[in-house]
Design a protein around this motif. Structure first.
Motif, PDB file in Angstrom:
ATOM      1  N   GLY A  57     -12.972   1.185   3.442  1.00  0.00           N
ATOM      2  CA  GLY A  57     -12.664   0.425   2.092  1.00  0.00           C
ATOM      3  C   GLY A  57     -12.639   1.232   1.158  1.00  0.00           C
ATOM      4  O   GLY A  57     -13.545   2.041   0.829  1.00  0.00           O
ATOM      5  N   PHE A  58     -11.262   1.465   0.286  1.00  0.00           N
ATOM      6  CA  PHE A  58     -11.290   2.365  -0.724  1.00  0.00           C
ATOM      7  C   PHE A  58     -10.076   1.546  -1.717  1.00  0.00           C
ATOM      8  O   PHE A  58      -9.263   0.731  -1.145  1.00  0.00           O
ATOM      9  CB  PHE A  58     -10.676   3.807  -0.391  1.00  0.00           C
ATOM     10  CG  PHE A  58      -9.961   4.003   0.544  1.00  0.00           C
ATOM     11  CD1 PHE A  58      -8.526   3.657   0.254  1.00  0.00           C
ATOM     12  CD2 PHE A  58     -10.546   4.253   1.692  1.00  0.00           C
ATOM     13  CE1 PHE A  58      -7.675   3.901   1.256  1.00  0.00           C
ATOM     14  CE2 PHE A  58      -9.551   4.429   2.951  1.00  0.00           C
ATOM     15  CZ  PHE A  58      -8.134   4.373   2.788  1.00  0.00           C
ATOM     16  N   ALA A  78     -11.490  10.338  -3.518  1.00  0.00           N
ATOM     17  CA  ALA A  78     -12.442   9.162  -2.623  1.00  0.00           C
ATOM     18  C   ALA A  78     -11.783   9.000  -1.405  1.00  0.00           C
ATOM     19  O   ALA A  78     -12.100   8.623  -0.446  1.00  0.00           O
ATOM     20  CB  ALA A  78     -12.780   8.340  -3.492  1.00  0.00           C
ATOM     21  N   VAL A  79     -10.360   8.755  -1.745  1.00  0.00           N
ATOM     22  CA  VAL A  79      -9.397   8.376  -0.323  1.00  0.00           C
ATOM     23  C   VAL A  79      -9.298   9.516   0.495  1.00  0.00           C
ATOM     24  O   VAL A  79      -9.480   9.148   1.628  1.00  0.00           O
ATOM     25  CB  VAL A  79      -8.105   7.788  -0.965  1.00  0.00           C
ATOM     26  CG1 VAL A  79      -7.078   7.464  -0.046  1.00  0.00           C
ATOM     27  CG2 VAL A  79      -8.028   6.557  -1.842  1.00  0.00           C
ATOM     28  N   THR A  80      -8.998  10.473  -0.003  1.00  0.00           N
ATOM     29  CA  THR A  80      -8.819  11.542   1.112  1.00  0.00           C
ATOM     30  C   THR A  80     -10.126  11.895   1.592  1.00  0.00           C
ATOM     31  O   THR A  80     -10.148  12.304   2.947  1.00  0.00           O
ATOM     32  CB  THR A  80      -8.599  13.179   0.259  1.00  0.00           C
ATOM     33  OG1 THR A  80      -7.270  12.827  -0.553  1.00  0.00           O
ATOM     34  CG2 THR A  80      -8.596  14.351   0.876  1.00  0.00           C
ATOM     35  N   LYS A  81     -11.370  11.631   1.059  1.00  0.00           N
ATOM     36  CA  LYS A  81     -12.515  11.826   1.764  1.00  0.00           C
ATOM     37  C   LYS A  81     -12.851  10.709   2.873  1.00  0.00           C
ATOM     38  O   LYS A  81     -13.365  11.234   4.003  1.00  0.00           O
ATOM     39  CB  LYS A  81     -13.869  11.864   0.799  1.00  0.00           C
ATOM     40  CG  LYS A  81     -15.081  12.103   1.385  1.00  0.00           C
ATOM     41  CD  LYS A  81     -16.261  11.905   0.290  1.00  0.00           C
ATOM     42  CE  LYS A  81     -17.557  12.010   0.972  1.00  0.00           C
ATOM     43  NZ  LYS A  81     -18.570  12.238  -0.026  1.00  0.00           N
ATOM     44  N   ALA A  82     -12.371   9.602   2.693  1.00  0.00           N
ATOM     45  CA  ALA A  82     -12.600   8.657   3.385  1.00  0.00           C
ATOM     46  C   ALA A  82     -11.692   8.663   4.551  1.00  0.00           C
ATOM     47  O   ALA A  82     -12.128   8.453   5.957  1.00  0.00           O
ATOM     48  CB  ALA A  82     -12.293   7.356   2.723  1.00  0.00           C
ATOM     49  N   LEU A  83     -10.555   9.094   4.566  1.00  0.00           N
ATOM     50  CA  LEU A  83      -9.776   9.314   5.566  1.00  0.00           C
ATOM     51  C   LEU A  83      -9.868  10.683   6.231  1.00  0.00           C
ATOM     52  O   LEU A  83      -9.290  10.975   7.529  1.00  0.00           O
ATOM     53  CB  LEU A  83      -8.176   9.049   5.242  1.00  0.00           C
ATOM     54  CG  LEU A  83      -7.631   7.778   4.482  1.00  0.00           C
ATOM     55  CD1 LEU A  83      -6.491   8.126   3.874  1.00  0.00           C
ATOM     56  CD2 LEU A  83      -7.767   6.963   5.813  1.00  0.00           C
ATOM     57  N   LYS A  84     -10.420  11.649   5.706  1.00  0.00           N
ATOM     58  CA  LYS A  84     -10.637  12.675   6.341  1.00  0.00           C
ATOM     59  C   LYS A  84     -10.890  12.934   7.863  1.00  0.00           C
ATOM     60  O   LYS A  84     -10.562  13.629   8.726  1.00  0.00           O
ATOM     61  CB  LYS A  84     -11.505  13.813   5.400  1.00  0.00           C
ATOM     62  CG  LYS A  84     -11.350  15.266   6.080  1.00  0.00           C
ATOM     63  CD  LYS A  84     -12.326  16.160   5.198  1.00  0.00           C
ATOM     64  CE  LYS A  84     -12.560  17.570   5.593  1.00  0.00           C
ATOM     65  NZ  LYS A  84     -13.301  18.475   4.934  1.00  0.00           N
ATOM     66  N   PRO A  85     -12.072  12.230   8.177  1.00  0.00           N
ATOM     67  CA  PRO A  85     -12.801  12.258   9.816  1.00  0.00           C
ATOM     68  C   PRO A  85     -11.439  11.767  10.738  1.00  0.00           C
ATOM     69  O   PRO A  85     -11.303  12.197  11.684  1.00  0.00           O
ATOM     70  CB  PRO A  85     -13.794  11.217   9.647  1.00  0.00           C
ATOM     71  CG  PRO A  85     -14.400  11.069   8.360  1.00  0.00           C
ATOM     72  CD  PRO A  85     -12.826  11.151   7.307  1.00  0.00           C
TER      73      PRO A  85
END
Length: 362
Positions: free
Chosen positions: A48-49, A70-77
């Protein structure tokens, strides 16, 4: 008595040797597993972002740095998971030893199975999360397809994976048909959705999903301008060329993989696709070509060498069009890789020529 003692001693020694051998074998298998795989990350269930762009950016070309991070961090895993899988798939394709190659392939199946069993990526809580997930599903589906049916005894796990991918693909179709904005339903995001849905359709022999993919690709090619540029991407100001390339990657790959699976080109104009490919590569060499269209200098650095991952789709492109003139443009830069398209694309398409003749009966 002495004979019995010697016999008992030999039995204990033999048992000890068997125990030691079993332990060593177990250690050897464990070591082999460690050497051919990686630790599967915790499945990502929810995302959710917001948008990467400023709220008032009508062309979605003004980056909001805080939101982008924030988007990059959420998708990184998820992206790291796909990158790790792509490395394993590439190793499997280069491995001559059958046992080791199967160990790599089992790694891929087992890792994706862990995510499928957990129903990963099932809770997309925002509009932008729903836009972001198709390219990840597509990447996972392609990497799975390259490892499927290669290792005996994994059919139960493979059925779980295919059922999971089917659910995600159906959700993608629903979103783009009912919730996506007019722009998102026709631009590079639709191309990534098409790649994912088509790949899952091929895996599950779901003609409806494949047809949705074929129609999506056909619409994108039809709506391209006569010079090969994509109008919606050209509107993206200084990111126009970046998004032209970002659309070509899934579009070309989807056409090639649908054809290879025997579903034909679905009416897609391959001559028009050639124009699109040539426009894209000419613009990479000289981004001012795009600047002349929209008046903005481009973020893409000039030169093929600076954009190898972004133009790795040239491998499936040449396989499906036999455009040998274009092949000369990038041959010296091989191998070409893009994790969301299957990893090492040079190895995947290795001098293959893909026919677009329909052969699937279902």
């Amino acid at each position: 008595m002495a004979n019995r003692t010697r016999w008992t001693l030999k039995r204990h020694v033999a048992a000890s040797l068997l125990t030691l051998t079993a332990a060593l074998t177990s250690t050897s298998f464990a070591k082999a597993a460690d050497e051919t795989c990686f630790k599967t990350p915790t499945p990502v269930i929810s995302l959710g972002f917001g948008s990467r762009y400023e709220a008032d950016s009508k062309t979605r070309s003004d980056i909001d740095e805080e939101s982008d991070a924030a988007v990059t961090k959420a998708l990184k895993p998820i992206d790291q998971f796909i990158q790790n899988l792509a490395k394993i798939v590439s190793k499997a394709e280069s491995e001559k030893d059958v046992a080791t190659r199967r160990a790599y392939q089992r790694c891929v199946v087992d890792s994706i199975y862990a995510w499928a069993k957990a129903d990963a990526l099932s809770d997309m809580r925002t509009f932008n999360a729903k836009l972001s997930v198709p390219s990840r599903i597509g990447g996972l589906a392609i990497l799975y397809a390259e490892s499927r049916d290669q290792v005996p005894g994994l059919h139960d796990r493979e059925r779980v994976i295919e059922k999971w991918l089917q659910k995600r693909a159906q959700e993608i179709v629903y979103f783009f048909e009912n919730e996506a904005t007019k722009g998102a339903s026709r631009n590079n995001l639709r191309a990534w959705a098409s790649l994912a849905v088509g790949e899952v359709g091929v895996l599950n022999r779901d003609r409806g999903l494949v047809e949705w993919s074929i129609l999506s690709n056909d619409n994108m090619i039809t709506n391209a301008d006569s010079d090969g540029s994509l109008p919606l991407e050209m509107n993206r100001q200084r990111y126009a060329l970046h998004y032209q390339l970002h659309a070509m990657a899934p579009l070309v790959t989807s056409v090639a993989r649908n054809c290879e699976a025997g579903y034909g080109k679905g009416g897609a104009d391959l001559d028009k696709l050639k124009k699109m490919a040539r426009f894209s590569i000419t613009a990479v060499k000289d981004p001012k070509i795009v600047q002349k269209i929209n008046g903005k200098s481009q973020t893409v650095k000039p030169g093929l060498k600076n954009n190898l991952s972004a133009i790795a789709w040239l491998e499936p492109y040449v396989s499906v069009t036999n455009d040998l003139e274009m092949e000369k443009e990038f041959a010296s830069f091989r191998p070409m890789s893009n994790t969301k398209l299957g990893g090492n694309l040079t190895k995947l398409y290795d001098d293959r020529r893909i026919s677009c003749t329909i052969s699937v009966q279902n």
